[in-house]
Design an enzyme around this catalytic site. Structure first.
Site, short mmCIF file in Angstrom:
data_model
loop_
_atom_site.label_atom_id
_atom_site.label_comp_id
_atom_site.label_asym_id
_atom_site.label_seq_id
_atom_site.Cartn_x
_atom_site.Cartn_y
_atom_site.Cartn_z
N TYR A 68 0.98 -1.05 -0.07
CA TYR A 68 -0.38 -0.03 0.29
C TYR A 68 1.20 1.28 -0.27
CZ TYR A 68 -4.64 -2.48 0.58
OH TYR A 68 -5.23 -3.32 0.22
N LYS B 139 2.82 -14.42 3.77
CA LYS B 139 2.86 -15.55 2.59
C LYS B 139 4.56 -15.73 2.38
CE LYS B 139 0.84 -17.13 -1.87
NZ LYS B 139 0.22 -18.09 -1.55
N ASP C 122 -3.48 -17.12 2.83
CA ASP C 122 -4.60 -17.80 1.99
C ASP C 122 -5.22 -19.18 2.89
OD1 ASP C 122 -1.92 -18.87 1.24
OD2 ASP C 122 -2.36 -19.89 -1.22
N ASP D 21 -6.14 -5.37 5.50
CA ASP D 21 -6.71 -4.71 5.13
C ASP D 21 -7.80 -6.10 4.93
OD1 ASP D 21 -9.17 -3.00 3.58
OD2 ASP D 21 -7.46 -2.73 2.23
MG MG Z 1 -10.74 -2.02 3.64
#
Ligand code: MG
Ligand code: NAI
Length: 349
Positions: free
Chosen positions: A131, A183, A217, A241
């Site tokens: 981000y 990950k 995942d 998020d």
């Molecule tokens: Mg969000």
């Protein structure tokens, strides 16, 4: 983090009523916190459309200055202006106050939903990762968007800081386990450094808080199949998020989900939902998410008994008195619900 106090021993706190249902739910929250005797001194400031109306900026200088001074804010939802070229208020606040930790607890409020007895805390790193949006395109031939490239940035210090926050929060909340979500099998450097730093910090808490890790995942699947195996989850920005909305879904959506943005220079507490323009001004909005956010804020400044009393009153009103707003299947107005809470707090005291 130390919080400045005045001679009156009250805790100064910036209060942003915000837009849409913001002022209605903020009023209900103030009424309930007053009943609890929570010692806040509110410093009311404009934000969102209200900020644009006052000073042409959704995040006016006076509001920023107030948060800088108080280091603490309770924020109603802000309507994002469409057009006008305003940068996201949330992003500006994150950067300005280095709000590195996003805290999203998910707790079953009303039994009988798809999942019962959910009690999870998700801690999301809020400043780094993908981000940072270091992005660009490489044109090929006549296609300007032929190739898209994005770089993520995770630092060891940033990873250590967020994991330490998660462990400290787990201790403060009497939690048993922290799960590092990553990950690192594919993004070996970007999320490997997070896992490495996380395992390093976990050693400091050995014997007090258990630690394990999951690949993101697999974690998503396990959260759906058996969410009760998790306690506190800490992860990087993008994964956080996604998973924070997933866990809000486990407890029936965003309606009662609180959030906190914690930084070195300030801590800002809010509901996860927006300004709900469809029901604004009707007096029917559910103030629970913002109330729970105020509860997180009281925990943050050490008013843990009052935070606990607040959560107990909410449980009593929803599940024993069965006073609920329309979004939870009830008929109560915002003020009827707030009055029921005040009544419960009064009779408990
Ligand atoms: Mg969000
Ligand atoms: P929203 O969360 O405001 O509303 C979605 C749906 O949930 C609506 O049907 C609404 O009536 C309902 N709802 C939301 N909160 C409720 C409450 N407390 N009680 C009862 N029902 C509730 O999302 P939407 O409509 O996408 O966004 C509206 C505005 O809010 C937009 O300008 C958006 O950018 C902004 N927004 C601001 C946020 C913030 O300041 N943190 C977060 C999310 C959206």
């Amino acid at each position: 983090m130390s919080t400045p106090t005045h001679g009156s021993n009250k805790i100064p706190c910036t209060l942003i009523p915000g837009d849409g249902i913001g002022p209605e739910i903020v009023e209900a929250v103030i009424q309930v916190l007053d009943a609890l005797g929570a010692p806040f001194e509110w410093d009311r400031q404009a934000g969102g459309m209200a900020g644009i109306a006052v000073g042409g900026d959704p995040l006016p200088y006076a509001t920023l200055d107030s948060i800088r001074r108080n280091k603490l804010a309770l924020k109603g939802p802000l309507t994002t202006p469409v057009g006008g070229g305003f940068r996201s208020v949330n992003v500006r606040m994150r950067e300005e106050f280095q709000l590195y930790a996003n805290l999203r607890p998910a707790h079953t409020l009303v039994p009988g939903g798809r999942y019962d007895n959910i009690d999870l805390i998700l801690v999301r790193e809020n400043l780094e990762g993908l981000y940072v949006a270091f992005e660009h395109y490489i044109p090929v031939g006549d296609d300007p968007h032929a190739v898209a490239i994005s770089s993520g940035v995770n630092t060891r210090s940033g990873a250590e800081r967020i994991v330490r926050y998660a462990f400290e929060h787990a201790l403060q909340q009497g939690r048993k386990k922290v799960t590092l979500v990553h990950k690192a099998n594919v993004l070996k450097a970007l999320t490997g450094v997070f896992l490495e730093a996380g395992k390093h910090i976990a050693k400091e808490y050995e014997g007090r808080i258990e630690c394990d890790d999951r690949i993101v995942d697999a974690c998503a699947m396990q959260l759906v199949l058996n969410p009760w195996q998790f306690d506190v989850i800490v992860t990087t920005n993008l994964f956080g998020d996604i998973l924070s909305d997933l866990i809000a879904g486990l407890v029936g959506g965003l309606g009662a989900a609180p959030g906190a943005n914690i930084g070195e220079k300030a801590a800002i507490f809010e509901a996860v939902h927006g300004s709900a323009p469809d029901i604004a001004g009707k007096g029917i909005a559910n103030p629970t998410a913002l109330l729970l956010a105020a509860g997180l804020m009281m925990d943050h400044v050490g008013l843990t008994d009052q935070a606990r009393a607040l959560r107990k009153a909410i449980d009593g009103v929803l599940n024993t008195d069965k006073v609920r707003t329309g979004d939870l299947g009830g008929k109560a107005s915002t003020s009827e619900y707030a009055n029921a809470l005040v009544h419960r707090i009064g009779s408990a005291g």
